[in-house]
Design a protein around this motif. Structure first.
Motif, PDB file in Angstrom:
ATOM      1  N   ALA A 141       0.885  -1.075   0.087  1.00  0.00           N
ATOM      2  CA  ALA A 141      -0.073   0.054  -0.059  1.00  0.00           C
ATOM      3  C   ALA A 141       1.015   1.116   0.120  1.00  0.00           C
ATOM      4  N   GLY A 142       2.210   1.035   0.507  1.00  0.00           N
ATOM      5  CA  GLY A 142       2.993   2.229   0.401  1.00  0.00           C
ATOM      6  C   GLY A 142       3.557   2.605  -0.998  1.00  0.00           C
ATOM      7  N   ASP A 143       3.380   1.620  -2.100  1.00  0.00           N
ATOM      8  CA  ASP A 143       4.189   1.965  -3.093  1.00  0.00           C
ATOM      9  C   ASP A 143       3.424   3.130  -3.895  1.00  0.00           C
ATOM     10  N   ARG A 144       2.146   3.267  -3.808  1.00  0.00           N
ATOM     11  CA  ARG A 144       1.490   4.520  -4.445  1.00  0.00           C
ATOM     12  C   ARG A 144       0.507   5.133  -3.560  1.00  0.00           C
ATOM     13  N   GLY A 145       0.138   6.359  -3.794  1.00  0.00           N
ATOM     14  CA  GLY A 145      -1.014   7.004  -3.268  1.00  0.00           C
ATOM     15  C   GLY A 145      -2.292   6.671  -3.601  1.00  0.00           C
ATOM     16  N   ARG A 146      -3.012   5.705  -3.187  1.00  0.00           N
ATOM     17  CA  ARG A 146      -4.117   5.299  -3.525  1.00  0.00           C
ATOM     18  C   ARG A 146      -5.431   5.982  -2.921  1.00  0.00           C
ATOM     19  N   SER A 147      -6.619   6.140  -3.628  1.00  0.00           N
ATOM     20  CA  SER A 147      -7.622   6.870  -2.975  1.00  0.00           C
ATOM     21  C   SER A 147      -8.335   6.335  -1.926  1.00  0.00           C
ATOM     22  N   GLY A 148      -8.309   5.024  -1.534  1.00  0.00           N
ATOM     23  CA  GLY A 148      -9.120   4.216  -0.708  1.00  0.00           C
ATOM     24  C   GLY A 148      -8.882   4.572   0.917  1.00  0.00           C
ATOM     25  N   ASN A 149      -7.448   4.652   1.112  1.00  0.00           N
ATOM     26  CA  ASN A 149      -6.823   4.898   2.433  1.00  0.00           C
ATOM     27  C   ASN A 149      -5.825   5.621   2.414  1.00  0.00           C
ATOM     28  N   PRO A 150      -5.749   7.131   2.169  1.00  0.00           N
ATOM     29  CA  PRO A 150      -4.722   7.879   1.898  1.00  0.00           C
ATOM     30  C   PRO A 150      -3.562   7.915   3.000  1.00  0.00           C
ATOM     31  N   VAL A 151      -4.016   8.013   4.301  1.00  0.00           N
ATOM     32  CA  VAL A 151      -2.839   7.894   5.432  1.00  0.00           C
ATOM     33  C   VAL A 151      -2.285   6.592   5.703  1.00  0.00           C
ATOM     34  N   TYR A 152      -3.127   5.485   5.422  1.00  0.00           N
ATOM     35  CA  TYR A 152      -2.380   4.432   5.697  1.00  0.00           C
ATOM     36  C   TYR A 152      -1.328   4.140   4.483  1.00  0.00           C
ATOM     37  N   ASN A 153      -1.627   4.447   3.151  1.00  0.00           N
ATOM     38  CA  ASN A 153      -0.539   4.625   2.547  1.00  0.00           C
ATOM     39  C   ASN A 153       0.641   5.377   2.618  1.00  0.00           C
ATOM     40  N   THR A 154       0.331   6.566   3.178  1.00  0.00           N
ATOM     41  CA  THR A 154       1.344   7.738   3.449  1.00  0.00           C
ATOM     42  C   THR A 154       2.224   6.965   4.815  1.00  0.00           C
ATOM     43  N   THR A 155       1.693   6.391   5.739  1.00  0.00           N
ATOM     44  CA  THR A 155       2.425   5.753   6.822  1.00  0.00           C
ATOM     45  C   THR A 155       3.499   4.707   6.143  1.00  0.00           C
ATOM     46  N   LYS A 156       2.992   4.060   5.306  1.00  0.00           N
ATOM     47  CA  LYS A 156       3.836   2.817   4.827  1.00  0.00           C
ATOM     48  C   LYS A 156       4.872   3.403   3.852  1.00  0.00           C
ATOM     49  N   ALA A 157       4.471   4.402   3.048  1.00  0.00           N
ATOM     50  CA  ALA A 157       5.517   4.993   2.347  1.00  0.00           C
ATOM     51  C   ALA A 157       6.570   5.665   2.970  1.00  0.00           C
ATOM     52  N   ALA A 158       6.312   6.392   4.180  1.00  0.00           N
ATOM     53  CA  ALA A 158       7.125   6.941   4.756  1.00  0.00           C
ATOM     54  C   ALA A 158       8.109   6.220   5.705  1.00  0.00           C
ATOM     55  N   LEU A 159       7.512   4.943   6.051  1.00  0.00           N
ATOM     56  CA  LEU A 159       8.120   3.817   6.612  1.00  0.00           C
ATOM     57  C   LEU A 159       9.333   3.423   5.800  1.00  0.00           C
ATOM     58  N   ALA A 160       8.982   3.185   4.500  1.00  0.00           N
ATOM     59  CA  ALA A 160       9.936   2.868   3.759  1.00  0.00           C
ATOM     60  C   ALA A 160      11.054   3.741   3.509  1.00  0.00           C
ATOM     61  N   THR A 161      10.694   5.009   3.359  1.00  0.00           N
ATOM     62  CA  THR A 161      11.780   6.057   3.217  1.00  0.00           C
ATOM     63  C   THR A 161      12.640   5.986   4.460  1.00  0.00           C
ATOM     64  N   TYR A 162      11.995   5.885   5.745  1.00  0.00           N
ATOM     65  CA  TYR A 162      12.826   6.063   6.833  1.00  0.00           C
ATOM     66  C   TYR A 162      13.660   4.737   6.917  1.00  0.00           C
ATOM     67  N   MET A 163      13.135   3.594   6.535  1.00  0.00           N
ATOM     68  CA  MET A 163      14.013   2.380   6.640  1.00  0.00           C
ATOM     69  C   MET A 163      15.117   2.256   5.841  1.00  0.00           C
TER      70      MET A 163
END
Ligand SMILES: NC(=O)c1ccc[n+]([C@@H]2O[C@H](COP(=O)([O-])OP(=O)(O)OC[C@H]3O[C@@H](n4cnc5c(N)ncnc54)[C@H](OP(=O)(O)O)[C@@H]3O)[C@@H](O)[C@H]2O)c1
Length: 244
Positions: A141-163
């Motif tokens: 879900a972190g791979d793209r900004g999907r319309s269904g649950n924007p902030v879940y996507n955001t947290t997983k994308a940010a987590l990937a960048t942090y890692m």
């Protein structure tokens, strides 16, 4: 029993789902595990069934001030540390037209800030000891900004960048930093979503443990590696029109 890959591990978010199964499989392999979460009854049951290898630790990751003490307590219980897995996460149901800051904040608090609070400490310690593996459960879900649950996507994308950033800091000290990106897995988080073909949690945990001592980002299915390579590269104006 063969020598375990990891002698001492902390699993944050061990009371259910992926974290629970990771704890069970690690204990079976001979790893001593501090199992962290809020639901102490669940953690105690897990410990009872694990031949003295699982040590419950009650903790709420959103009480950030308490993380250093919990981390210290866990490493003391284990007398060292080889592996930290951050599996805590929440994904409240969000309606397509719903913009709900409380739900959004809950996801940022647990999925992202809790991870940073725990994994900063793990990285700092392992950088000094020049040894260990840090694992976080991201998501496709972190791979793209999907319309269904924007902030879940955001947290997983940010987590990937942090890692990735943590990996770039500590890899030179022989510390491994691994982000896994599961697709749907059959757990309490997905139980009410009616997802067909969710991966059994046992299979997901086995696959996660296979890569837990490696540097990098890992999908749990080969098909996802290809599919999400394509998804990541679809131009935004086309992605907007797709229902994925
Ligand atoms: N299931 C899927 O399809 C899927 C797919 C991709 C990624 N993931 C990710 O995998 C991770 C695990 O999810 P799951 O499917 O196993 O869900 P789950 O069964 O609902 O487990 C979530 C875990 O997070 C812990 N947690 C939640 N809030 C917490 C808090 N404030 N403090 C400490 N721990 C907290 C829970 O423990 P307590 O409630 O006891 O505190 C529980 O152990 C999550 O990061 C999720 O985003 C799941």
């Amino acid at each position: 029993m063969a020598t375990p890959k990891f002698k001492r591990a902390i699993v944050v978010g061990a009371s259910s789902g992926i974290g629970r199964e990771l704890t069970i499989q690690l204990a079976k392999q001979g790893t001593s595990v501090v199992a962290v979460g809020r639901r102490m009854d669940r953690l105690a049951m897990l410990a009872e069934s694990a031949d003295g290898r699982v040590f419950p630790l009650q903790h709420d990751v959103t009480i950030y001030d308490s993380v250093p003490l919990a981390f210290q307590e866990a490493t003391k219980m284990l007398d060292g540390l080889d592996l930290v897995i951050y599996a805590s996460g929440v994904m409240p149901e969000v309606g397509f037209h719903e913009f709900n800051f409380e739900k959004d904040k809950a996801m940022v608090d647990v999925n992202l800030l809790g991870a940073i609070a725990w994994l900063n400490l793990a990285a700092e310690r392992m950088e000094q000891t020049k040894h260990g593996s840090i694992v976080a459960i991201g998501s496709v879900a972190g791979d793209r900004g999907r319309s269904g649950n924007p902030v879940y996507n955001t947290t997983k994308a940010a987590l990937a960048t942090y890692m990735e950033a943590i990996r770039n800091r500590v890899a030179r000290h022989d510390v491994k930093v691994c982000l896994v990106k599961p697709g749907p897995v059959a757990t309490e988080m997905t139980a009410n979503l009616g997802i067909k073909n969710a991966m059994p949690v046992e299979e997901a945990a086995t696959k996660i443990l296979k890569v837990a001592d490696k540097n990098g980002e890992f999908y749990l299915k080969f098909a996802h590696r290809i599919a999400f390579f394509i998804v990541r590269n679809i131009p935004s104006w086309i992605f907007r029109r797709l229902k994925i």
